[in-house]
Design a protein around this motif. Structure first.
Motif, PDB file in Angstrom:
ATOM      1  N   ASP A  57      -8.961  12.586 -32.499  1.00 48.34           N
ATOM      2  CA  ASP A  57      -8.045  13.082 -33.165  1.00 48.34           C
ATOM      3  C   ASP A  57      -7.319  14.327 -32.849  1.00 48.34           C
ATOM      4  N   VAL A  58      -7.712  14.948 -31.922  1.00 51.19           N
ATOM      5  CA  VAL A  58      -7.220  16.284 -31.625  1.00 51.19           C
ATOM      6  C   VAL A  58      -5.785  16.243 -31.187  1.00 51.19           C
ATOM      7  N   LEU A  59      -4.681  16.940 -31.435  1.00 47.74           N
ATOM      8  CA  LEU A  59      -3.464  16.880 -31.043  1.00 47.74           C
ATOM      9  C   LEU A  59      -3.114  18.192 -30.417  1.00 47.74           C
ATOM     10  N   VAL A  60      -2.855  18.336 -29.167  1.00 46.74           N
ATOM     11  CA  VAL A  60      -2.622  19.536 -28.287  1.00 46.74           C
ATOM     12  C   VAL A  60      -1.286  19.590 -27.826  1.00 46.74           C
ATOM     13  N   PRO A  61      -0.223  20.361 -28.191  1.00 46.00           N
ATOM     14  CA  PRO A  61       1.011  20.354 -27.596  1.00 46.00           C
ATOM     15  C   PRO A  61       1.027  20.994 -26.266  1.00 46.00           C
ATOM     16  N   GLY A  62       1.996  20.726 -25.479  1.00 49.74           N
ATOM     17  CA  GLY A  62       1.901  21.123 -24.251  1.00 49.74           C
ATOM     18  C   GLY A  62       3.301  20.986 -23.505  1.00 49.74           C
ATOM     19  N   TYR A  63       3.293  21.038 -22.204  1.00 47.51           N
ATOM     20  CA  TYR A  63       4.501  20.846 -21.371  1.00 47.51           C
ATOM     21  C   TYR A  63       4.347  20.027 -20.180  1.00 47.51           C
ATOM     22  N   GLU A  64       5.513  19.341 -19.924  1.00 37.73           N
ATOM     23  CA  GLU A  64       5.587  18.613 -18.788  1.00 37.73           C
ATOM     24  C   GLU A  64       6.668  19.044 -17.901  1.00 37.73           C
ATOM     25  N   CYS A  65       6.089  19.156 -16.482  1.00 36.07           N
ATOM     26  CA  CYS A  65       7.386  19.802 -15.672  1.00 36.07           C
ATOM     27  C   CYS A  65       8.559  19.038 -15.352  1.00 36.07           C
ATOM     28  N   GLY A  66       9.701  19.367 -15.771  1.00 35.27           N
ATOM     29  CA  GLY A  66      10.889  18.496 -15.444  1.00 35.27           C
ATOM     30  C   GLY A  66      11.025  18.166 -14.012  1.00 35.27           C
ATOM     31  N   ARG A  67      10.401  18.828 -12.872  1.00 36.01           N
ATOM     32  CA  ARG A  67      10.869  18.443 -11.643  1.00 36.01           C
ATOM     33  C   ARG A  67       9.639  17.525 -11.148  1.00 36.01           C
ATOM     34  N   LEU A 119      11.193  -0.833 -32.828  1.00 34.95           N
ATOM     35  CA  LEU A 119       9.866  -0.997 -32.730  1.00 34.95           C
ATOM     36  C   LEU A 119       9.045  -1.211 -34.123  1.00 34.95           C
ATOM     37  N   PHE A 120       8.425  -2.058 -34.459  1.00 27.91           N
ATOM     38  CA  PHE A 120       7.599  -2.327 -35.519  1.00 27.91           C
ATOM     39  C   PHE A 120       6.578  -3.162 -35.128  1.00 27.91           C
ATOM     40  N   GLU A 121       5.306  -2.613 -34.786  1.00 26.31           N
ATOM     41  CA  GLU A 121       4.177  -3.509 -34.576  1.00 26.31           C
ATOM     42  C   GLU A 121       2.979  -3.093 -35.453  1.00 26.31           C
ATOM     43  N   ALA A 122       2.200  -3.924 -36.035  1.00 26.76           N
ATOM     44  CA  ALA A 122       1.081  -3.883 -36.779  1.00 26.76           C
ATOM     45  C   ALA A 122      -0.049  -4.373 -36.280  1.00 26.76           C
ATOM     46  N   ILE A 123      -1.003  -3.901 -36.000  1.00 22.65           N
ATOM     47  CA  ILE A 123      -2.372  -4.400 -35.651  1.00 22.65           C
ATOM     48  C   ILE A 123      -3.509  -4.338 -36.536  1.00 22.65           C
ATOM     49  N   ALA A 124      -4.078  -5.227 -36.854  1.00 16.25           N
ATOM     50  CA  ALA A 124      -5.152  -5.225 -37.892  1.00 16.25           C
ATOM     51  C   ALA A 124      -6.514  -4.658 -37.012  1.00 16.25           C
ATOM     52  N   LEU A 125      -7.195  -3.691 -37.484  1.00 19.67           N
ATOM     53  CA  LEU A 125      -8.336  -3.157 -36.625  1.00 19.67           C
ATOM     54  C   LEU A 125      -9.695  -3.848 -37.143  1.00 19.67           C
ATOM     55  N   PRO A 126     -10.539  -3.929 -36.080  1.00 19.34           N
ATOM     56  CA  PRO A 126     -11.688  -4.486 -36.466  1.00 19.34           C
ATOM     57  C   PRO A 126     -12.793  -3.629 -37.125  1.00 19.34           C
ATOM     58  N   CYS A 127     -12.388  -2.390 -37.512  1.00 18.32           N
ATOM     59  CA  CYS A 127     -13.233  -1.397 -38.253  1.00 18.32           C
ATOM     60  C   CYS A 127     -12.651  -0.625 -38.903  1.00 18.32           C
ATOM     61  N   SER A 128     -13.014   0.084 -39.849  1.00 20.98           N
ATOM     62  CA  SER A 128     -12.205   1.244 -40.612  1.00 20.98           C
ATOM     63  C   SER A 128     -12.233   2.598 -40.010  1.00 20.98           C
ATOM     64  N   LEU A 129     -10.768   2.972 -40.089  1.00 17.96           N
ATOM     65  CA  LEU A 129     -10.700   4.296 -39.223  1.00 17.96           C
ATOM     66  C   LEU A 129     -10.207   5.344 -40.393  1.00 17.96           C
ATOM     67  N   PRO A 130     -10.297   6.384 -40.245  1.00 20.38           N
ATOM     68  CA  PRO A 130      -9.724   7.566 -41.315  1.00 20.38           C
ATOM     69  C   PRO A 130      -8.294   7.220 -41.145  1.00 20.38           C
ATOM     70  N   GLU A 131      -7.308   7.293 -42.188  1.00 23.26           N
ATOM     71  CA  GLU A 131      -5.957   7.066 -42.276  1.00 23.26           C
ATOM     72  C   GLU A 131      -5.331   8.557 -41.560  1.00 23.26           C
ATOM     73  N   ARG A 132      -4.192   8.387 -41.200  1.00 22.92           N
ATOM     74  CA  ARG A 132      -3.452   9.468 -40.706  1.00 22.92           C
ATOM     75  C   ARG A 132      -2.011   8.884 -40.166  1.00 22.92           C
TER      76      ARG A 132
END
Length: 237
Positions: A176-186, A86-99
């Motif tokens: 922007d917030v990243l929150v780790p968690g879990y997914e039930c395996g069942r 996978l390598f996909e590049a999409i030009a954005l219509p506005c400026s966003l913070p780099e991350r």
């Protein structure tokens, strides 16, 4: 123009390990771009606790210079996973913070935010950008103003439960917030606690690097809408 189909396609991708790299980069001369991308990749790996393999990192960096030539001065969203090609590049219509974000899914919330801003009339200033997020803010404010008995799901635990239970019509999330968690395996239920789901079935909960991104992907797959609010909840003064 960024289409919903593009976003849904990316949101539907999933890896077993956090090898999906998402970069939001301002295009610059190749040497500057490569150095900045390397910094963002290192930060993403540190945040994830599992650095991107060196050969995968080099593979991504080699593919970036053409983006700079094709989209000079633009902010571009780059999604890459060497293992799947996978390598996909999409030009954005506005400026966003780099991350940079490394996860089991592409980090598409900033892409959704860029689509919102791109569909608004000329979001060229901070005030314009804020107004393009009014639908997300208005929806969230309406939910919070409802009496507790009749209020739709509000707050992360309640939203995780709602998305896990079935289709959700509209989901409002921060950019922007990243929150780790879990997914039930069942049963696939999303939660913040590994012991929440099906504890008596002997199926281990699966770590999820970002449960918000997982919710976004599920809502889009089910045909719902996702509204993204960047920054704070109040207009700039």
């Amino acid at each position: 123009m960024i289409t919903r189909a593009q976003i849904e396609k990316l949101g539907g991708l999933h890896a077993v390990e956090p090898t999906m790299l998402s970069l939001y980069l301002a295009m610059a001369p190749s040497a500057v771009l490569t150095a900045r991308a390397g910094e963002l990749i290192a930060v993403a790996g540190a945040a994830c606790g599992q650095p991107l393999e060196a050969q995968d990192r080099d593979w991504v960096l080699q593919k970036l210079p053409p983006c700079a030539r094709d989209c000079p001065g633009r902010t571009v969203a780059v999604f890459a996973c060497a293992g799947s090609g996978l390598f996909e590049a999409i030009a954005l219509p506005c400026s966003l913070p780099e991350r940079g974000v490394l996860g089991v899914r592409p980090h598409i919330r900033p892409l959704l935010l860029a689509r919102q801003r791109g569909s608004a009339p000329d979001p060229a200033t901070p005030d314009d950008a804020w107004w393009s997020e009014v639908p997300a803010r208005r929806t969230a404010a309406t939910i919070l103003a409802m009496p507790p008995g009749g209020r739709p799901a509000a707050g992360l635990p309640a939203c995780l439960a709602a998305v896990s239970a079935g289709p959700v019509q509209t989901l409002v999330v921060p950019a922007d917030v990243l929150v780790p968690g879990y997914e039930c395996g069942r049963c696939g239920t999303l939660s913040l606690d590994a012991d929440t789901c099906c504890p008596d079935w002997g199926t281990a909960a699966l770590p999820v690097p970002d449960v918000i991104e997982e919710m976004v992907s599920r809502v889009l797959e089910d045909g719902g809408d996702v509204l993204v609010a960047g920054g704070g909840w109040f207009p700039p003064t």
